[in-house]
Design a protein around this motif. Structure first.
Motif: not given
Length: 310
Positions: A41-45, A224-226, A251-253, A302-304
């Protein structure tokens, strides 16, 4: 008496068999659904649904049904989207759409609409909209120095954008909400103002990133949370500069976004972009990183959650 007992046993046995069959059928149906469900699944942010749907000439419900019908082909399904209200004319329509299932919102004033921030009651209206349970961020706001008209006082124009940006950074901090940043041809000023007016632990989404690798690296190091959002541009034939940035951002950003109705990814160039095109963006990012697309879906999802709580 024996005959009566045997009939009772028969009734109990029949009831038990019926329950077993019913339970088995339910389990088989659940298993079938799970087996046929898209793997991801995905979210269009970041999208502008109030502009997307009229261009598609579809109601929200019909558009959503069309996505569900094609999710199996993509191997991924739309979980949610964040629609952005960033001008006075888009605030009400964005608020209305955000009440739909799977739709969240963000409210602010875009840098190209920056003079609106000083309108009577506008900051208060934005803050009130941000109090809604479906609102997940302030923005988009930021700086955009692209194609400034020759008949404009350049310094005054930039000063208006900077003041609006600064005020919305302060609002996001006070409300403890993430901030959505738009930056175009304003790298030095964007970085300077963000460092001056945001706490280091601010949750930030720098959206539709088309700026330099130098800015990307500075932003990632400063906050760091950007996270950085990439759109269909990453799939364009002439998008090599953006792909070079994508390759250097972990990828985690990274956040997935369309910024629809604009910038439909290849192979949909020239069509109305919408959140259902995220799989093509995910594939382009995966190709650029040289990883399976499943890695992109997992990381961005996870980033979302980390940035927006969705």
């Amino acid at each position: 008496r024996l005959g009566k007992a045997m009939r009772t046993v028969a009734r109990v046995s029949s009831s038990f068999v019926t329950r077993v069959r019913s339970t088995t059928a339910r389990r088989m149906t659940t298993a079938a659904r799970a087996a046929s469900a898209p793997a991801h699944t995905y979210v269009d942010t970041h999208c502008h649904l109030d502009m997307v749907l009229p261009r598609l000439e579809l109601s929200f419900e019909d558009w959503r049904a069309s996505l569900d019908a094609t999710a199996h082909d993509d191997g991924a399904a739309l979980d949610a989207c964040i629609t952005i209200g960033c001008s006075l004319k888009s605030l009400a329509s964005t608020a209305e759409l955000s009440q739909k299932q799977g739709v969240y919102s963000a409210f602010g004033i875009h840098p190209l609409s920056a003079p609106e921030w000083d309108g009577a009651g506008v900051p208060e209206r934005i803050e009130a909209l941000c109090a809604d349970a479906k609102c997940v961020a302030v923005g988009e706001t930021g700086l955009d120095y692209h194609r400034i008209s020759e008949d404009v006082d350049v310094e005054a124009y930039k000063a208006t954008q900077r003041a609006s940006f600064e005020a919305q950074m302060k609002l996001a901090t006070r409300l403890d909400l993430p901030l959505i940043v738009h930056t175009r041809e304003a790298e030095e000023d964007t970085l300077e103002l963000m460092r001056a007016h945001l706490p280091r632990d601010a949750r930030v989404h720098v959206h539709c990133f088309t700026s330099s690798l130098t800015l990307a690296q500075a932003l990632l190091a400063s906050f760091p949370k950007l996270c950085i959002g990439f759109t269909g541009v990453v799939s364009f034939k002439n998008g090599s500069d953006v792909r070079a940035v994508v390759a250097s951002v972990p990828l985690d950003r990274i956040l997935l976004e369309t910024d629809s109705p604009y910038m439909a990814p290849t192979p949909y160039r020239g069509q109305v972009c919408h959140p259902g095109m995220i799989p093509r963006i995910a594939e382009a990012i995966a190709s650029t990183h040289g990883v399976p697309v499943s890695d992109v879906y997992r990381a961005s999802r996870e980033n979302t959650r980390s940035v927006y709580g969705i």
